[in-house]
Design a protein around this motif. Structure first.
Motif: not given
Length: 257
Positions: A204-215
Motif C-alpha cells: 500500500v502506498k502512502r499519500a504524497p507529503r503535501w497530501m499528508q500535510r493538507a489532511g
C-alpha cells in the motif's frame, strides 16, 4: 497499562489524547521500555473516535492506555476548533518506522503480530536486513479464532520476552486483544499499527507529503480502494462532524455557565 501519565492529556469527544510531539512520544516510549512494565499505546483518528462514541468499552480501553496519539489531521484540526490544540499529528505508521529504527539502534526485542503470514514474514525480513542489530523476538499472522487460541497467541508473545509488540489487526479487535492480554504478555510497549505492515513492504502506498500535510491522506487511501473505503469515509465517519458540533456546543454552554 501501568504507570500512566495524564498531566499533558486533553479530552476529545470522550477520548483522552496525549498532547505530544513525535520526539516527545519517542522519549516516553523509551522510558516505558526502561521500566520493564507493560504499557499499551493507541492512536485515535476519525474512525476510532466515532467507534468509541458508540462503544463505551472501546472508549474505556483507549482512556486506560498509557499513551494515546492523534493519527489524522482532522483530529488535530478538531482539537484546535475546540480550544484544546494538539501540538502535532503523530501518525502510527511514522511512529512504527521510528521505533523500528530505534530498536535497531538499541537492540530492542521486537515481536510482529498481524496481517497474513506472507506479509508479516516480509516485514520481518525487511527490517532485520535494514537494521542488523534489531532483535526479532518473533512474528505471527493475525488470524486466530476463539478465546483459547487468542490466549495461546498471548502466551507466545510473553515467552518471546519482547520489548516492543506491534499488532496489525483491525480495530476494535486489536484494542480488545491488547486490553485483555497486555498485563499477561508483559511487553513494555504494545502498539496497534493498522496498515503499517502493508505500507512497509510497498503493498500500500502512502499519500504524497503535501497530501499528508493538507489532511488529504484519507482521500488518497479512498482513491486506492474506493469500494472498500467508501462506506467508512462517506457514511460511517460522517458521524464525526455530529460529534464535533455536539462537543462545540457543550463547550460553549460550559463557557457561558
Amino acid at each position: 497499562m501501568t504507570d500512566r501519565v495524564v498531566h499533558d492529556r486533553i479530552t476529545l469527544m470522550g477520548c483522552q489524547v496525549d498532547n505530544l510531539t513525535m520526539q516527545e512520544t519517542l522519549g516516553r516510549v523509551e522510558r516505558f521500555i526502561a521500566s520493564g512494565l507493560p504499557h499499551q499505546h493507541v492512536v485515535v483518528n476519525v474512525d476510532k473516535l466515532v467507534k468509541a462514541s458508540r462503544d463505551p468499552g472501546l472508549q474505556q480501553i483507549i482512556n486506560d492506555c498509557a499513551l494515546v496519539n492523534a493519527d489524522g489531521m482532522p483530529v488535530v484540526w478538531a482539537s484546535r476548533l475546540l480550544g484544546k490544540p494538539l501540538k502535532e499529528r503523530v501518525a502510527g505508521v511514522d511512529l512504527f518506522e521510528a521505533l523500528m529504527a530505534r530498536a535497531g539502534d538499541k537492540g530492542w526485542r521486537v515481536f510482529l503480530l498481524g496481517a497474513r503470514e506472507e506479509v508479516v514474514g516480509k516485514v520481518a525480513e525487511l527490517y532485520t536486513r535494514r537494521y542488523p542489530r534489531l532483535v526479532l523476538a518473533g512474528y505471527r499472522n493475525g488470524y486466530w479464532q476463539g478465546a483459547q487460541e487468542a490466549a495461546a497467541v498471548a502466551e507466545q508473545v510473553r515467552a518471546s520476552r519482547a520489548d516492543l509488540l506491534f499488532v496489525a489487526i483491525s480495530s476494535p479487535q486489536k484494542e480488545q486483544f491488547l486490553g485483555q492480554y497486555q498485563a499477561h504478555m508483559q511487553v513494555p510497549f504494545a502498539m496497534g499499527v493498522g496498515g503499517s505492515f502493508d505500507v512497509a513492504i510497498g503493498k500500500v502506498k502512502r499519500a504524497p507529503r503535501w497530501m499528508q500535510r493538507a489532511g488529504l491522506e484519507w482521500f488518497y487511501r479512498f482513491l486506492q480502494e474506493p469500494r472498500r473505503m467508501f462506506r467508512r469515509y462517506f457514511i460511517e465517519d460522517m458521524a464525526f462532524f455530529k460529534l464535533l458540533i455536539k462537543e462545540a456546543f457543550k463547550n460553549r454552554r460550559a463557557g457561558q455557565g
